[in-house]
Design an enzyme around this catalytic site. Sequence first.
Site, PDB file in Angstrom:
ATOM      1  N   GLY A  28       0.819  -1.212   0.000  1.00 53.66           N
ATOM      2  CA  GLY A  28       0.000   0.000   0.000  1.00 53.66           C
ATOM      3  C   GLY A  28       0.850   1.257   0.000  1.00 53.66           C
ATOM      4  N   ASP A  29       1.990   1.206   0.691  1.00 49.73           N
ATOM      5  CA  ASP A  29       2.890   2.365   0.714  1.00 49.73           C
ATOM      6  C   ASP A  29       3.456   2.656  -0.676  1.00 49.73           C
ATOM      7  OD1 ASP A  29       2.504   2.307   3.486  1.00 49.73           O
ATOM      8  OD2 ASP A  29       4.226   0.991   3.774  1.00 49.73           O
TER       9      ASP A  29
END
Length: 310
Positions: free
Chosen positions: A253-254
């Site tokens: 997600g980062d």
Amino acid sequence: MIYTVTLNPALDKTVEIPSLTVDSVNRITTMRTDPGGKGINVSKVISKLGSRSVATGILGGDTGRAIQSALEAMGLETSFQFVEGETRTNLKVIDPVNHTNTDINEPGVTVSEEILNKLLKELLEKLTAGDIVVLSGSLPKGAPKDTYCTWVKACKETGAKVILDADGPLLAAGIEASPYLIKPNNHELSGLLGQTLETPEDLEKAARSLMEKHGIAKIVVSMGGAGALYVTAEETVYAEGLKVPVGSTVGAGDSVVASLAVAEESGMSLEETVRLSTATGAANVMCSGTQAAEYDVIEGLISKVVFHRL
């Protein structure tokens, strides 16, 4: 310039344990350590995408110094506040047999409001209109629950665009200040609205209600292997997930947030943004630990992205 803020960073230790068994002796087959924390992960990926960022946040002790040294060795620009105590070490356990990823996270150091205010002041002095600030991850002990709301408001007053990636009460507090973009996953968005959202159509409706209520310009809803939903004032795009061999889902997600920041800074179209972020997320899933994927891997996936407008 893109600034990433990690108020509760960590040294990520990633291990592989085939057939992990509770209440038994388990043996590690491979192990690696990476400087981590959501904002730090974002900065690592931004660098691989060929852009620059300044990683800022809170560090402590020998672990904190090790993280800063590792980031500087990667060629990343940093601006951290050092505090008393020791930055946490988080354990990521991958079981390649049962296909599970288990996170065991330490609480981290305790930080006073005085330290947080000092760090925020230093950040605000650097910001100019058009800069992008990424606020992501958990808060350290001692931080007020409305910290992200305070930081979003302050950064917006400089003309910067704020991307917020948090969950639960931290996300709920942060959106009160109307960040430019948020990136919840489908479960976080469901929790925020107190209802189960399953289909892309349900998620789009929920995202638009948040945009209208809180003045958020863009929302990207990640759906794991099922893909992601990109919602703007003008249109909604659903991107299918790419099928790739999984090394580690930690930091995926980062990596999406990093690509969204780079796309925003570069003025990419929505289609270009969707292709880049989907490919970047998939490429980083292929890596072990929280290391960032090389750009040639990302580039090789861009043409494989499938998406359509809702």
